[in-house]
Design an enzyme around this catalytic site. Structure first.
Site, PDB file in Angstrom:
ATOM      1  N   HIS A 116       2.997   2.945  -9.001  1.00  0.00           N
ATOM      2  CA  HIS A 116       2.836   1.493  -9.187  1.00  0.00           C
ATOM      3  C   HIS A 116       4.102   0.896  -9.806  1.00  0.00           C
ATOM      4  O   HIS A 116       4.510  -0.209  -9.461  1.00  0.00           O
ATOM      5  CB  HIS A 116       1.617   1.183 -10.054  1.00  0.00           C
ATOM      6  CG  HIS A 116       0.323   1.570  -9.389  1.00  0.00           C
ATOM      7  ND1 HIS A 116       0.036   1.248  -8.091  1.00  0.00           N
ATOM      8  CD2 HIS A 116      -0.740   2.287  -9.842  1.00  0.00           C
ATOM      9  CE1 HIS A 116      -1.160   1.738  -7.765  1.00  0.00           C
ATOM     10  NE2 HIS A 116      -1.646   2.371  -8.815  1.00  0.00           N
ATOM     11  N   GLU A 141       0.070 -12.716  12.888  1.00  0.00           N
ATOM     12  CA  GLU A 141       0.505 -11.512  13.591  1.00  0.00           C
ATOM     13  C   GLU A 141       0.483 -10.379  12.574  1.00  0.00           C
ATOM     14  O   GLU A 141       0.890 -10.563  11.420  1.00  0.00           O
ATOM     15  CB  GLU A 141       1.938 -11.692  14.123  1.00  0.00           C
ATOM     16  CG  GLU A 141       2.066 -12.753  15.187  1.00  0.00           C
ATOM     17  CD  GLU A 141       1.324 -12.400  16.471  1.00  0.00           C
ATOM     18  OE1 GLU A 141       1.210 -11.202  16.789  1.00  0.00           O
ATOM     19  OE2 GLU A 141       0.852 -13.333  17.141  1.00  0.00           O
ATOM     20  N   ASP A 168       0.816  -1.213   0.000  1.00  0.00           N
ATOM     21  CA  ASP A 168       0.000   0.000   0.000  1.00  0.00           C
ATOM     22  C   ASP A 168       0.855   1.271   0.000  1.00  0.00           C
ATOM     23  O   ASP A 168       1.914   1.305   0.621  1.00  0.00           O
ATOM     24  CB  ASP A 168      -0.887  -0.035   1.246  1.00  0.00           C
ATOM     25  CG  ASP A 168      -2.052   0.910   1.127  1.00  0.00           C
ATOM     26  OD1 ASP A 168      -2.310   1.427   0.023  1.00  0.00           O
ATOM     27  OD2 ASP A 168      -2.719   1.136   2.143  1.00  0.00           O
ATOM     28  N   GLY A 169       0.359   2.289  -0.671  1.00  0.00           N
ATOM     29  CA  GLY A 169       1.002   3.607  -0.608  1.00  0.00           C
ATOM     30  C   GLY A 169       1.645   4.045  -1.914  1.00  0.00           C
ATOM     31  O   GLY A 169       2.305   5.088  -1.955  1.00  0.00           O
ATOM     32  N   ASN A 170       1.438   3.291  -2.984  1.00  0.00           N
ATOM     33  CA  ASN A 170       2.045   3.655  -4.279  1.00  0.00           C
ATOM     34  C   ASN A 170       1.560   5.022  -4.758  1.00  0.00           C
ATOM     35  O   ASN A 170       2.350   5.840  -5.247  1.00  0.00           O
ATOM     36  CB  ASN A 170       1.677   2.626  -5.361  1.00  0.00           C
ATOM     37  CG  ASN A 170       2.240   1.259  -5.071  1.00  0.00           C
ATOM     38  OD1 ASN A 170       3.105   1.094  -4.234  1.00  0.00           O
ATOM     39  ND2 ASN A 170       1.726   0.257  -5.767  1.00  0.00           N
ATOM     40  N   ARG A 215       0.035   8.664 -10.661  1.00  0.00           N
ATOM     41  CA  ARG A 215      -0.075   7.485  -9.790  1.00  0.00           C
ATOM     42  C   ARG A 215       0.590   6.258 -10.406  1.00  0.00           C
ATOM     43  O   ARG A 215       1.135   5.410  -9.712  1.00  0.00           O
ATOM     44  CB  ARG A 215      -1.557   7.181  -9.507  1.00  0.00           C
ATOM     45  CG  ARG A 215      -2.239   8.227  -8.631  1.00  0.00           C
ATOM     46  CD  ARG A 215      -3.714   7.882  -8.442  1.00  0.00           C
ATOM     47  NE  ARG A 215      -3.884   6.573  -7.843  1.00  0.00           N
ATOM     48  CZ  ARG A 215      -3.819   6.316  -6.531  1.00  0.00           C
ATOM     49  NH1 ARG A 215      -3.612   7.306  -5.680  1.00  0.00           N
ATOM     50  NH2 ARG A 215      -3.979   5.100  -6.077  1.00  0.00           N
ATOM     51  N   LEU A 260      11.641 -20.319  -2.219  1.00  0.00           N
ATOM     52  CA  LEU A 260      10.440 -19.523  -1.913  1.00  0.00           C
ATOM     53  C   LEU A 260       9.282 -19.870  -2.851  1.00  0.00           C
ATOM     54  O   LEU A 260       9.491 -20.030  -4.053  1.00  0.00           O
ATOM     55  CB  LEU A 260      10.794 -18.034  -2.094  1.00  0.00           C
ATOM     56  CG  LEU A 260       9.646 -17.038  -1.956  1.00  0.00           C
ATOM     57  CD1 LEU A 260       9.243 -16.884  -0.490  1.00  0.00           C
ATOM     58  CD2 LEU A 260      10.032 -15.674  -2.534  1.00  0.00           C
ATOM     59  N   LEU A 264      -7.355  -5.018   6.871  1.00  0.00           N
ATOM     60  CA  LEU A 264      -6.981  -6.192   6.081  1.00  0.00           C
ATOM     61  C   LEU A 264      -7.453  -6.058   4.628  1.00  0.00           C
ATOM     62  O   LEU A 264      -6.931  -6.745   3.744  1.00  0.00           O
ATOM     63  CB  LEU A 264      -7.605  -7.428   6.754  1.00  0.00           C
ATOM     64  CG  LEU A 264      -7.018  -8.799   6.528  1.00  0.00           C
ATOM     65  CD1 LEU A 264      -5.501  -8.816   6.648  1.00  0.00           C
ATOM     66  CD2 LEU A 264      -7.629  -9.805   7.488  1.00  0.00           C
ATOM     67  N   ARG A 286       1.587  -4.532   6.542  1.00  0.00           N
ATOM     68  CA  ARG A 286       0.964  -3.478   5.733  1.00  0.00           C
ATOM     69  C   ARG A 286       1.660  -2.154   6.012  1.00  0.00           C
ATOM     70  O   ARG A 286       1.594  -1.628   7.122  1.00  0.00           O
ATOM     71  CB  ARG A 286      -0.537  -3.348   6.038  1.00  0.00           C
ATOM     72  CG  ARG A 286      -1.189  -2.293   5.147  1.00  0.00           C
ATOM     73  CD  ARG A 286      -2.706  -2.330   5.196  1.00  0.00           C
ATOM     74  NE  ARG A 286      -3.245  -1.519   4.111  1.00  0.00           N
ATOM     75  CZ  ARG A 286      -4.458  -1.608   3.620  1.00  0.00           C
ATOM     76  NH1 ARG A 286      -5.292  -2.490   4.111  1.00  0.00           N
ATOM     77  NH2 ARG A 286      -4.856  -0.833   2.627  1.00  0.00           N
TER      78      ARG A 286
HETATM   79  C1  FPP Z   1      -2.022   0.061  -3.330  1.00  0.00           C
HETATM   80  O1  FPP Z   1      -1.479   1.365  -3.330  1.00  0.00           O
HETATM   81  C2  FPP Z   1      -1.478  -0.685  -4.434  1.00  0.00           C
HETATM   82  C3  FPP Z   1      -2.202  -1.288  -5.424  1.00  0.00           C
HETATM   83  C4  FPP Z   1      -3.669  -1.240  -5.488  1.00  0.00           C
HETATM   84  C5  FPP Z   1      -1.563  -1.991  -6.527  1.00  0.00           C
HETATM   85  C6  FPP Z   1      -0.333  -2.777  -6.154  1.00  0.00           C
HETATM   86  C7  FPP Z   1       0.436  -2.887  -7.401  1.00  0.00           C
HETATM   87  C8  FPP Z   1       1.755  -2.856  -7.509  1.00  0.00           C
HETATM   88  C9  FPP Z   1       2.698  -2.853  -6.348  1.00  0.00           C
HETATM   89  C10 FPP Z   1       2.361  -2.780  -8.855  1.00  0.00           C
HETATM   90  C11 FPP Z   1       2.154  -3.993  -9.667  1.00  0.00           C
HETATM   91  C12 FPP Z   1       2.972  -5.092  -9.154  1.00  0.00           C
HETATM   92  C13 FPP Z   1       3.343  -6.135  -9.889  1.00  0.00           C
HETATM   93  C14 FPP Z   1       4.153  -7.156  -9.235  1.00  0.00           C
HETATM   94  C15 FPP Z   1       2.985  -6.287 -11.300  1.00  0.00           C
HETATM   95  P1  FPP Z   1      -2.440   2.584  -3.628  1.00  0.00           P
HETATM   96  O2  FPP Z   1      -2.401   2.869  -5.071  1.00  0.00           O
HETATM   97  O3  FPP Z   1      -3.802   2.310  -3.079  1.00  0.00           O
HETATM   98  O4  FPP Z   1      -1.731   3.720  -2.831  1.00  0.00           O
HETATM   99  P2  FPP Z   1      -2.422   4.962  -2.132  1.00  0.00           P
HETATM  100  O5  FPP Z   1      -3.223   4.408  -0.973  1.00  0.00           O
HETATM  101  O6  FPP Z   1      -1.263   5.774  -1.681  1.00  0.00           O
HETATM  102  O7  FPP Z   1      -3.264   5.639  -3.147  1.00  0.00           O
END
Ligand code: FPP
Length: 237
Positions: free
Chosen positions: A33, A202, A16-18, A29, A126, A190, A183
């Site tokens: 990602h 945990e 989370d947090g991209n 945004r 893994l 969750l 997270r």
């Molecule tokens: C949540 O951050 C992230 C997602 C919904 C997408 C996760 C995707 C990736 C890490 C990239 C793709 C990965 C692979 C392996 C192909 P958010 O966008 O909700 O962040 P925010 O809460 O800051 O808006």
């Protein structure tokens, strides 16, 4: 690197947090990602290196379809190119699995998923599990539907249904429950991720880090926190 004792068998990560990472830099945004995918690749390799057995990452949820189409497209694009790279994982002894309803994706994506799973199926390091178009409730409903069909066909007696039998119908059949759920980014929920499998996990919430900044050292911090916890599974210490 210090020796890591008492490793959890299965770690789940909500990446989370991209979006916020990108926003902070004045970037679109999708750049968040992209940086998130890169962080994920580093963490997967590191997890394999330290001997972790299972790592599940939340890549795309059943709820993420509500996002703007161009953001969805950018995540799918990242997934497509990552699936090609995954070809090399068998050489690193990493086994790949996907959980979630993959039938909604284009056939080329589904074929790449099958290929990555097939090619790496004998790897013993893994097991890297990507949750894609995944939702915990959808998974349980899907399992219930498969089980109901088996009951209807006379293959399963309703009285024989218990937790272990039910778990065979989940996408995670054969994968142990989550021990540690991480997270980052300051959200404390969750979000429908592995809700059955996290029953006794945990939880480590890391509010000071956004996913693209998550480093092997950040994983080590979470593992150190996990090692301080006393797990009782409803019993006494
Ligand atoms: C949540 O951050 C992230 C997602 C919904 C997408 C996760 C995707 C990736 C890490 C990239 C793709 C990965 C692979 C392996 C192909 P958010 O966008 O909700 O962040 P925010 O809460 O800051 O808006």
């Amino acid at each position: 690197m210090a020796e890591i004792r008492d490793l959890p068998t299965h770690v789940g990560i909500i990446m989370d947090g991209n979006g916020r990472w990108a926003q902070k830099r004045g970037l679109p945004r999708k750049m968040g990602h992209r940086a998130g995918a890169s962080a994920f690749k580093d963490i997967a390799r590191y997890a394999n290196k330290i001997g972790l057995k299972y790592l599940t990452a939340y890549v795309f949820s059943t709820e993420n379809w509500k996002r703007p189409q161009d953001e969805i497209d950018s995540i799918i694009k990242l997934l497509r190119s990552y699936l090609d790279e995954m070809d090399g994982y068998s050489k690193e002894n990493i086994r790949v699995r996907f959980i979630g309803d993959r039938t909604v994706f284009d056939e080329d994506i589904q074929a790449k998923m099958r290929k990555a799973e097939e090619k790496s199926k004998n790897a013993t390091g893994l097991t890297l599990i990507l949750a894609i178009n995944y939702g915990g409730r959808a998974e349980i409903a899907h399992a219930a539907s498969l089980l109901a069909a088996d009951v209807k066909a006379g293959k399963v007696e309703p009285e024989k249904v218990d937790e272990a039998l039910f778990a065979h119908y989940l996408y995670t059949d054969g994968i142990p429950d989550v021990d540690l759920l991480i997270r980052p980014s300051g959200e404390y929920r969750l979000s429908n991720f592995l809700i059955w499998q996290c029953a006794y996990a945990e939880y480590v919430f890391m509010s000071g880090v956004l996913w693209p900044d998550f480093k092997p050292e950040t994983l080590e911090e979470a593992l150190a926190e996990y090692q301080k916890r006393s797990r009782r599974f409803g019993g006494l210490a």
